[in-house]
Design a protein around this motif. Structure first.
Motif, PDB file in Angstrom:
ATOM      1  N   VAL A 193       0.822  -1.206   0.000  1.00 14.19           N
ATOM      2  CA  VAL A 193       0.000   0.000   0.000  1.00 14.19           C
ATOM      3  C   VAL A 193       0.862   1.264   0.000  1.00 14.19           C
ATOM      4  CG1 VAL A 193      -0.248  -0.004   2.538  1.00 14.19           C
ATOM      5  CG2 VAL A 193      -1.939   1.177   1.107  1.00 14.19           C
ATOM      6  N   SER A 194       1.962   1.270   0.749  1.00 14.74           N
ATOM      7  CA  SER A 194       2.811   2.458   0.785  1.00 14.74           C
ATOM      8  C   SER A 194       3.526   2.674  -0.546  1.00 14.74           C
ATOM      9  CB  SER A 194       3.829   2.359   1.926  1.00 14.74           C
ATOM     10  OG  SER A 194       4.722   1.280   1.737  1.00 14.74           O
ATOM     11  N   TYR A 195       3.954   1.603  -1.178  1.00 13.44           N
ATOM     12  CA  TYR A 195       4.584   1.731  -2.492  1.00 13.44           C
ATOM     13  C   TYR A 195       3.588   2.292  -3.510  1.00 13.44           C
ATOM     14  CZ  TYR A 195       9.125  -0.529  -1.778  1.00 13.44           C
ATOM     15  OH  TYR A 195      10.412  -0.811  -1.380  1.00 13.44           O
ATOM     16  N   ASN A 196       2.361   1.809  -3.427  1.00 19.74           N
ATOM     17  CA  ASN A 196       1.333   2.243  -4.367  1.00 19.74           C
ATOM     18  C   ASN A 196       1.020   3.724  -4.193  1.00 19.74           C
ATOM     19  OD1 ASN A 196      -1.883   2.354  -5.147  1.00 19.74           O
ATOM     20  ND2 ASN A 196      -0.734   0.902  -6.381  1.00 19.74           N
ATOM     21  N   VAL A 197       0.923   4.174  -2.956  1.00 19.10           N
ATOM     22  CA  VAL A 197       0.629   5.580  -2.675  1.00 19.10           C
ATOM     23  C   VAL A 197       1.806   6.463  -3.089  1.00 19.10           C
ATOM     24  CG1 VAL A 197       0.229   7.253  -0.840  1.00 19.10           C
ATOM     25  CG2 VAL A 197      -1.014   5.080  -0.828  1.00 19.10           C
ATOM     26  N   ARG A 198       3.008   6.056  -2.744  1.00 19.54           N
ATOM     27  CA  ARG A 198       4.186   6.864  -3.062  1.00 19.54           C
ATOM     28  C   ARG A 198       4.428   6.971  -4.567  1.00 19.54           C
ATOM     29  NH1 ARG A 198       7.948   4.094   1.604  1.00 19.54           N
ATOM     30  NH2 ARG A 198       6.977   5.155   3.392  1.00 19.54           N
ATOM     31  N   ALA A 199       4.055   5.934  -5.306  1.00 23.09           N
ATOM     32  CA  ALA A 199       4.278   5.949  -6.755  1.00 23.09           C
ATOM     33  C   ALA A 199       3.560   7.121  -7.418  1.00 23.09           C
ATOM     34  CB  ALA A 199       3.805   4.638  -7.380  1.00 23.09           C
ATOM     35  N   SER A 200       2.431   7.524  -6.858  1.00 23.57           N
ATOM     36  CA  SER A 200       1.653   8.604  -7.472  1.00 23.57           C
ATOM     37  C   SER A 200       2.370   9.952  -7.419  1.00 23.57           C
ATOM     38  CB  SER A 200       0.292   8.728  -6.786  1.00 23.57           C
ATOM     39  OG  SER A 200       0.458   9.088  -5.417  1.00 23.57           O
ATOM     40  N   GLY A 201       3.363  10.070  -6.553  1.00 17.23           N
ATOM     41  CA  GLY A 201       4.078  11.326  -6.429  1.00 17.23           C
ATOM     42  C   GLY A 201       5.237  11.489  -7.385  1.00 17.23           C
ATOM     43  N   TYR A 202       5.524  10.471  -8.182  1.00 21.41           N
ATOM     44  CA  TYR A 202       6.656  10.524  -9.104  1.00 21.41           C
ATOM     45  C   TYR A 202       6.193  10.809 -10.527  1.00 21.41           C
ATOM     46  CZ  TYR A 202       9.714   8.580  -5.492  1.00 21.41           C
ATOM     47  OH  TYR A 202      10.460   8.389  -4.356  1.00 21.41           O
ATOM     48  N   LYS A 203       7.137  11.200 -11.358  1.00 22.09           N
ATOM     49  CA  LYS A 203       6.845  11.389 -12.775  1.00 22.09           C
ATOM     50  C   LYS A 203       6.584  10.038 -13.425  1.00 22.09           C
ATOM     51  CE  LYS A 203       9.288  15.775 -13.277  1.00 22.09           C
ATOM     52  NZ  LYS A 203      10.343  16.528 -14.005  1.00 22.09           N
ATOM     53  N   THR A 204       6.083  10.063 -14.637  1.00 20.44           N
ATOM     54  CA  THR A 204       5.520   8.878 -15.281  1.00 20.44           C
ATOM     55  C   THR A 204       6.423   7.658 -15.237  1.00 20.44           C
ATOM     56  OG1 THR A 204       4.289  10.316 -16.776  1.00 20.44           O
ATOM     57  CG2 THR A 204       4.473   7.999 -17.382  1.00 20.44           C
ATOM     58  N   ASN A 205       7.708   7.809 -15.575  1.00 16.11           N
ATOM     59  CA  ASN A 205       8.594   6.654 -15.673  1.00 16.11           C
ATOM     60  C   ASN A 205       8.769   5.964 -14.325  1.00 16.11           C
ATOM     61  OD1 ASN A 205      10.406   4.873 -16.994  1.00 16.11           O
ATOM     62  ND2 ASN A 205      12.128   6.025 -16.169  1.00 16.11           N
ATOM     63  N   LEU A 206       9.113   6.750 -13.287  1.00 18.83           N
ATOM     64  CA  LEU A 206       9.298   6.172 -11.963  1.00 18.83           C
ATOM     65  C   LEU A 206       7.961   5.732 -11.368  1.00 18.83           C
ATOM     66  CD1 LEU A 206      12.032   8.483 -10.408  1.00 18.83           C
ATOM     67  CD2 LEU A 206      12.276   6.142 -11.235  1.00 18.83           C
ATOM     68  N   GLN A 207       6.896   6.436 -11.689  1.00 22.84           N
ATOM     69  CA  GLN A 207       5.574   6.039 -11.218  1.00 22.84           C
ATOM     70  C   GLN A 207       5.220   4.652 -11.728  1.00 22.84           C
ATOM     71  OE1 GLN A 207       1.492   7.430 -12.786  1.00 22.84           O
ATOM     72  NE2 GLN A 207       1.955   8.845 -11.104  1.00 22.84           N
ATOM     73  N   SER A 208       5.503   4.400 -13.012  1.00 20.92           N
ATOM     74  CA  SER A 208       5.226   3.102 -13.614  1.00 20.92           C
ATOM     75  C   SER A 208       5.954   1.989 -12.878  1.00 20.92           C
ATOM     76  CB  SER A 208       5.631   3.119 -15.087  1.00 20.92           C
ATOM     77  OG  SER A 208       5.480   1.845 -15.657  1.00 20.92           O
ATOM     78  N   ARG A 209       7.222   2.215 -12.596  1.00 21.49           N
ATOM     79  CA  ARG A 209       8.001   1.184 -11.906  1.00 21.49           C
ATOM     80  C   ARG A 209       7.500   0.980 -10.482  1.00 21.49           C
ATOM     81  NH1 ARG A 209      12.495  -1.240 -13.883  1.00 21.49           N
ATOM     82  NH2 ARG A 209      11.245  -0.872 -15.729  1.00 21.49           N
ATOM     83  N   GLY A 210       7.166   2.068  -9.808  1.00 25.33           N
ATOM     84  CA  GLY A 210       6.664   1.952  -8.447  1.00 25.33           C
ATOM     85  C   GLY A 210       5.350   1.194  -8.368  1.00 25.33           C
ATOM     86  N   LEU A 211       4.481   1.410  -9.355  1.00 24.25           N
ATOM     87  CA  LEU A 211       3.208   0.683  -9.386  1.00 24.25           C
ATOM     88  C   LEU A 211       3.431  -0.812  -9.593  1.00 24.25           C
ATOM     89  CD1 LEU A 211       1.028   3.168 -11.476  1.00 24.25           C
ATOM     90  CD2 LEU A 211       0.780   2.634  -9.038  1.00 24.25           C
ATOM     91  N   VAL A 212       4.356  -1.161 -10.495  1.00 27.77           N
ATOM     92  CA  VAL A 212       4.669  -2.580 -10.711  1.00 27.77           C
ATOM     93  C   VAL A 212       5.175  -3.208  -9.425  1.00 27.77           C
ATOM     94  CG1 VAL A 212       6.183  -4.192 -11.927  1.00 27.77           C
ATOM     95  CG2 VAL A 212       5.120  -2.320 -13.173  1.00 27.77           C
ATOM     96  N   PHE A 213       6.077  -2.505  -8.718  1.00 28.15           N
ATOM     97  CA  PHE A 213       6.558  -2.997  -7.427  1.00 28.15           C
ATOM     98  C   PHE A 213       5.381  -3.250  -6.486  1.00 28.15           C
ATOM     99  CE2 PHE A 213      10.853  -0.569  -7.819  1.00 28.15           C
ATOM    100  CZ  PHE A 213      11.390  -1.615  -8.563  1.00 28.15           C
ATOM    101  N   SER A 214       4.471  -2.284  -6.416  1.00 25.44           N
ATOM    102  CA  SER A 214       3.362  -2.403  -5.458  1.00 25.44           C
ATOM    103  C   SER A 214       2.457  -3.581  -5.781  1.00 25.44           C
ATOM    104  CB  SER A 214       2.552  -1.099  -5.420  1.00 25.44           C
ATOM    105  OG  SER A 214       1.732  -0.939  -6.563  1.00 25.44           O
ATOM    106  N   TYR A 215       2.219  -3.845  -7.068  1.00 33.03           N
ATOM    107  CA  TYR A 215       1.360  -4.970  -7.445  1.00 33.03           C
ATOM    108  C   TYR A 215       2.012  -6.315  -7.091  1.00 33.03           C
ATOM    109  CZ  TYR A 215      -0.842  -1.266 -10.253  1.00 33.03           C
ATOM    110  OH  TYR A 215      -1.437  -0.098 -10.665  1.00 33.03           O
ATOM    111  N   ALA A 216       3.320  -6.412  -7.350  1.00 33.27           N
ATOM    112  CA  ALA A 216       4.027  -7.656  -7.009  1.00 33.27           C
ATOM    113  C   ALA A 216       4.068  -7.864  -5.503  1.00 33.27           C
ATOM    114  CB  ALA A 216       5.439  -7.624  -7.581  1.00 33.27           C
ATOM    115  N   LEU A 217       4.329  -6.789  -4.762  1.00 30.07           N
ATOM    116  CA  LEU A 217       4.334  -6.886  -3.304  1.00 30.07           C
ATOM    117  C   LEU A 217       2.959  -7.286  -2.786  1.00 30.07           C
ATOM    118  CD1 LEU A 217       6.384  -3.668  -2.416  1.00 30.07           C
ATOM    119  CD2 LEU A 217       7.159  -6.027  -2.177  1.00 30.07           C
ATOM    120  N   ALA A 218       1.911  -6.730  -3.379  1.00 29.14           N
ATOM    121  CA  ALA A 218       0.549  -7.019  -2.927  1.00 29.14           C
ATOM    122  C   ALA A 218       0.242  -8.508  -3.000  1.00 29.14           C
ATOM    123  CB  ALA A 218      -0.456  -6.223  -3.764  1.00 29.14           C
TER     124      ALA A 218
END
Length: 406
Positions: A193-218
């Motif tokens: 959940v924290s990775y998913n929330v934090r991803a929204s604060g980054y620009k598109t490229n890093l946001q994309s990677r952060g979202l992938v991390f959050s889904y795998a962690l979930a």
């Protein structure tokens, strides 16, 4: 080669080989002996070494105890010759005499094999067993890997994959909505959940990677908590494929039909490894779990972006090759450290493998089938302490951190 239904199994975590397999074996034995006065179950090798952390004992007791009392015997230093995950089930009468003995092996991905069997008794559905053969068929016919799956499995495979995909999505969404600490002595806090929330604060490229991390962690955290997941190809590596496909569907609006075709191709990749080598961490280390999951996800992503059969093969080859030699060293025998983090990192590597392959025409020197051969040999060469016994690598020196007195 068997159906991909044997690869994608819907069930509860945390381990396909240490939880799903033993539960299936115990349930089968209980049904065969409804009048037993008691049971004795001996666990060998990796099952005994990390069984408590993987909830092996709980899975067996839940299946047998409703019928009769159970005596569990742990033999972590004894490895049966056929496979490291061996179990001996014995039924006893009122006088304590053994009425039947069965030796059963949990060989990975939730699959069990009885002693004397070399493979599952279910029929083969594929007439080709290597990716090279299948790729040649694709190039000759002009068809794709998923069309080969449909030809061999029949059109009903899409209903099955629809259920698989729905289960994967549900695991992602439950994991993103869950907080708190995972069960076990590590005191590991859920991070999806924290990775998913934090991803929204980054620009598109890093946001994309952060979202992938959050889904795998979930998904991986759901597995560690004993939630319902899909083996892809195992419980310990169940977060990679759903993370990649969930992200691509959300970000690129791929239709469900295309996602299911990608799942079919991913299943074919995992099936080839399972048939020709192994997906069991206790047999070949984590290269057979997270490495194979990365190859499956890379192939699926490459297909979604229009890759040719050769490019898809190359993406899968890179996903597996760059995990060669990865050990299976679960701290405290739990599917948490380093397993959860490895799922997130492998999901990102799968997307990188897809991009790398997309820049090529698919021509390369080392074939996927060759990497599968090397992975199998590497797994056999690894000492047992690095194959899901909790005795080597990261698991060897870890000790619980003492909490200060309040």
């Amino acid at each position: 080669m068997k159906s991909i239904r044997e690869l994608y199994r819907i069930g509860t975590g945390p381990s396909s080989s240490h939880t799903m397999g033993p539960r299936c074996a115990a349930t089968m034995f209980a049904k065969a002996h409804p009048d037993a006065s008691s049971f004795r179950v001996t666990l060998y090798g990796s099952l005994a070494a990390t069984g408590k952390g993987h909830m092996t004992d709980a899975a067996i007791l839940e299946s047998l105890t409703p019928v009769a009392p159970v005596d569990l015997v742990w033999e972590p230093t004894i490895f049966l010759p056929f496979h490291p995950n061996g179990m001996k089930f014995e039924s006893l009468d009122k006088e304590g005499n053994v009425t039947e003995t069965r030796v059963i092996y949990s060989v990975g991905g939730g699959q069990i094999v009885e002693e004397g069997e070399s493979e599952l008794t279910t029929p083969d559905v594929y007439d080709k067993n290597t990716l090279t053969e299948i790729m040649d068929w694709c190039e000759t016919t002009g068809k794709t890997y998923w069309e080969y799956v449909e030809m061999c499995e029949g059109p009903e495979i899409w209903d099955f994959l629809h259920e698989v995909w729905a289960t994967m999505c549900a695991a992602v969404e439950r994991g993103l909505d869950s907080e708190g600490v995972l069960p076990g002595p590590l005191g590991l806090t859920r991070r999806a959940v924290s990775y998913n929330v934090r991803a929204s604060g980054y620009k598109t490229n890093l946001q994309s990677r952060g979202l992938v991390f959050s889904y795998a962690l979930a998904v991986s955290e759901e597995n560690a908590a004993g939630g319902v997941i899909v083996t892809a190809p195992t419980c310990g590596s169940c977060g990679v494929v759903p993370a990649v496909l969930y992200h691509l569907q959300k970000s690129r609006q791929f239709s469900e039909a295309r996602i299911l075709r990608a799942l079919a191709t991913a299943g074919l990749i995992g099936n080839i490894v399972k048939h020709n080598a192994s997906i069991a961490g206790a047999e070949v280390g984590c290269q057979g779990e997270v490495g194979v999951a990365c190859a499956m996800a890379a192939a699926a992503a490459n297909q979604l972006f229009g890759g040719s059969p050769a490019q898809i093969e190359y993406a899968a080859e890179m996903g597996l090759e760059h995990h060669l030699g990865m050990t299976c060293d679960p701290v405290c025998g739990l599917v948490q450290i380093p397993c959860i983090e490895r799922n997130a990192y492998a999901a990102a590597r799968a997307l990188d493998s897809n991009i790398y392959s997309a820049f090529t025409d698919g021509t390369h020197r080392v074939s996927f089938d060759r990497v599968v051969e090397v992975m199998k040999q590497t797994g056999h060469d690894l000492p047992s302490i690095y194959k899901e016994t909790g005795e080597g690598g990261l698991a060897r020196t870890w000790r619980p951190i003492a909490k200060p007195d309040m």
